[in-house]
Design a protein around this motif. Structure first.
Motif, PDB file in Angstrom:
ATOM      1  N   GLU A 101      18.315 -23.944  14.288  1.00 34.30           N
ATOM      2  CA  GLU A 101      18.155 -22.924  13.264  1.00 34.30           C
ATOM      3  C   GLU A 101      18.868 -23.358  11.993  1.00 34.30           C
ATOM      4  O   GLU A 101      19.779 -24.182  12.037  1.00 34.30           O
ATOM      5  CB  GLU A 101      18.763 -21.598  13.722  1.00 34.30           C
ATOM      6  N   LEU A 102      18.446 -22.788  10.861  1.00 34.84           N
ATOM      7  CA  LEU A 102      19.144 -22.977   9.594  1.00 34.84           C
ATOM      8  C   LEU A 102      19.689 -21.622   9.174  1.00 34.84           C
ATOM      9  O   LEU A 102      18.931 -20.650   9.041  1.00 34.84           O
ATOM     10  CB  LEU A 102      18.217 -23.535   8.514  1.00 34.84           C
ATOM     11  N   ASP A 103      21.013 -21.542   9.003  1.00 33.27           N
ATOM     12  CA  ASP A 103      21.662 -20.295   8.600  1.00 33.27           C
ATOM     13  C   ASP A 103      22.181 -20.462   7.175  1.00 33.27           C
ATOM     14  O   ASP A 103      23.167 -21.155   6.941  1.00 33.27           O
ATOM     15  CB  ASP A 103      22.814 -19.973   9.554  1.00 33.27           C
ATOM     16  N   ILE A 113      22.345 -24.671  12.961  1.00 28.08           N
ATOM     17  CA  ILE A 113      22.902 -24.071  14.170  1.00 28.08           C
ATOM     18  C   ILE A 113      22.141 -24.658  15.347  1.00 28.08           C
ATOM     19  O   ILE A 113      20.934 -24.467  15.470  1.00 28.08           O
ATOM     20  CB  ILE A 113      22.762 -22.536  14.171  1.00 28.08           C
ATOM     21  N   LEU A 114      22.837 -25.394  16.201  1.00 28.08           N
ATOM     22  CA  LEU A 114      22.236 -25.955  17.402  1.00 28.08           C
ATOM     23  C   LEU A 114      22.732 -25.160  18.598  1.00 28.08           C
ATOM     24  O   LEU A 114      23.935 -24.990  18.768  1.00 28.08           O
ATOM     25  CB  LEU A 114      22.625 -27.433  17.568  1.00 28.08           C
ATOM     26  N   THR A 115      21.796 -24.679  19.404  1.00 30.86           N
ATOM     27  CA  THR A 115      22.134 -23.902  20.590  1.00 30.86           C
ATOM     28  C   THR A 115      21.759 -24.712  21.815  1.00 30.86           C
ATOM     29  O   THR A 115      20.648 -25.237  21.903  1.00 30.86           O
ATOM     30  CB  THR A 115      21.379 -22.561  20.596  1.00 30.86           C
ATOM     31  N   GLY A 116      22.687 -24.824  22.764  1.00 31.02           N
ATOM     32  CA  GLY A 116      22.466 -25.600  23.973  1.00 31.02           C
ATOM     33  C   GLY A 116      21.970 -24.758  25.128  1.00 31.02           C
ATOM     34  O   GLY A 116      21.855 -23.535  25.034  1.00 31.02           O
ATOM     35  N   VAL A 152      12.005 -25.844   5.054  1.00 28.94           N
ATOM     36  CA  VAL A 152      13.048 -24.832   5.220  1.00 28.94           C
ATOM     37  C   VAL A 152      14.314 -25.254   4.478  1.00 28.94           C
ATOM     38  O   VAL A 152      14.973 -24.433   3.838  1.00 28.94           O
ATOM     39  CB  VAL A 152      13.342 -24.592   6.720  1.00 28.94           C
ATOM     40  N   LEU A 153      14.628 -26.529   4.502  1.00 28.51           N
ATOM     41  CA  LEU A 153      15.831 -27.015   3.832  1.00 28.51           C
ATOM     42  C   LEU A 153      15.681 -26.963   2.315  1.00 28.51           C
ATOM     43  O   LEU A 153      16.620 -26.608   1.609  1.00 28.51           O
ATOM     44  CB  LEU A 153      16.149 -28.440   4.281  1.00 28.51           C
ATOM     45  N   SER A 154      14.501 -27.286   1.797  1.00 34.37           N
ATOM     46  CA  SER A 154      14.324 -27.315   0.341  1.00 34.37           C
ATOM     47  C   SER A 154      14.143 -25.921  -0.245  1.00 34.37           C
ATOM     48  O   SER A 154      14.489 -25.683  -1.386  1.00 34.37           O
ATOM     49  CB  SER A 154      13.141 -28.203  -0.036  1.00 34.37           C
ATOM     50  N   VAL A 161      16.798 -18.832  10.049  1.00 33.03           N
ATOM     51  CA  VAL A 161      15.421 -19.191  10.392  1.00 33.03           C
ATOM     52  C   VAL A 161      15.445 -20.147  11.576  1.00 33.03           C
ATOM     53  O   VAL A 161      16.193 -21.126  11.578  1.00 33.03           O
ATOM     54  CB  VAL A 161      14.713 -19.870   9.197  1.00 33.03           C
ATOM     55  N   THR A 162      14.626 -19.862  12.580  1.00 34.60           N
ATOM     56  CA  THR A 162      14.472 -20.781  13.701  1.00 34.60           C
ATOM     57  C   THR A 162      13.483 -21.862  13.295  1.00 34.60           C
ATOM     58  O   THR A 162      12.325 -21.576  13.011  1.00 34.60           O
ATOM     59  CB  THR A 162      13.968 -20.037  14.945  1.00 34.60           C
ATOM     60  N   VAL A 163      13.947 -23.097  13.263  1.00 36.69           N
ATOM     61  CA  VAL A 163      13.124 -24.230  12.861  1.00 36.69           C
ATOM     62  C   VAL A 163      12.397 -24.818  14.065  1.00 36.69           C
ATOM     63  O   VAL A 163      11.243 -25.239  13.959  1.00 36.69           O
ATOM     64  CB  VAL A 163      13.998 -25.305  12.179  1.00 36.69           C
ATOM     65  N   TRP A 164      13.069 -24.820  15.213  1.00 36.24           N
ATOM     66  CA  TRP A 164      12.497 -25.405  16.425  1.00 36.24           C
ATOM     67  C   TRP A 164      13.142 -24.750  17.630  1.00 36.24           C
ATOM     68  O   TRP A 164      14.331 -24.425  17.610  1.00 36.24           O
ATOM     69  CB  TRP A 164      12.753 -26.913  16.450  1.00 36.24           C
ATOM     70  N   SER A 165      12.355 -24.558  18.671  1.00 33.28           N
ATOM     71  CA  SER A 165      12.910 -24.111  19.953  1.00 33.28           C
ATOM     72  C   SER A 165      12.131 -24.777  21.072  1.00 33.28           C
ATOM     73  O   SER A 165      10.927 -25.031  20.945  1.00 33.28           O
ATOM     74  CB  SER A 165      12.886 -22.588  20.092  1.00 33.28           C
TER      75      SER A 165
END
Length: 172
Positions: A101-103, A113-116, A152-154, A161-165
């Motif tokens: 995610e990008l916070d 934000i990386l969630t394991g 999302v970064l630009s 925002v969840t970028v990938w799951s």
């Protein structure tokens, strides 16, 4: 001799060095394609294709990289990501990452934000030292769209925002 080139120009060339080298490879390939004979023409075509692919990847890396003057240091060793920050940090294997995610609300800069798998979280500022290496790590995640990451970064959003799951396999 080091003062001969302005610091701004030196920083610009250093940041875009891979793109410039790929462009030089394309120009060499064009010259070989135009002036060469026999196998040299074929090598020119191959050089153009390699230069274009390398240039495309290099432009994506440049778009991802920030100034690198943020808090903390990112290290990546054998698919193990480590972040050492002034207040927090952590280590996570890339195979254990479930969500990216990008916070934009974190201070002083937006954070990845990386969630394991076990629920552990690591918040890495986008401008931390070594954070530019995260692009290759993120690109290795299964089914990730690097274009989405760059967009999302630009265009930093107002909320997380969840970028990938990771898609979770069904157990039955």
């Amino acid at each position: 001799m080091a003062d001969f080139i302005r610091p701004e120009l030196r920083a610009f060339v250093w940041r875009w060095r891979e793109v410039l080298i790929a462009g030089g490879l394309c120009l060499l390939g064009l010259w070989w394609l135009w002036q060469g004979i026999g196998i040299v023409r074929w090598l020119g075509g191959v050089a153009i294709i390699v230069g274009l692919a390398w240039g495309w990847a290099a432009v994506q890396r440049v778009r991802f990289a920030q100034d690198g003057e943020g808090p903390g240091v990112v290290q990546i060793r054998e698919r193990r990501l480590a972040y050492f920050g002034p207040l927090d940090g952590g280590v996570m294997d890339m195979d254990d990452v479930n969500m990216l995610e990008l916070d934009p609300t974190t201070y002083p800069a937006p954070s990845w934000i990386l969630t394991g798998m076990g629920g552990q979280r690591i918040a890495i500022p986008v401008n931390a030292v070594g954070a530019e290496d995260l692009f290759d790590v993120f690109a290795a995640l299964p089914d990730i769209q690097t274009g989405t990451v760059l967009d999302v970064l630009s265009h930093t959003p107002d909320v997380r925002v969840t970028v990938w799951s990771r898609t979770r396999p069904l157990l039955h």
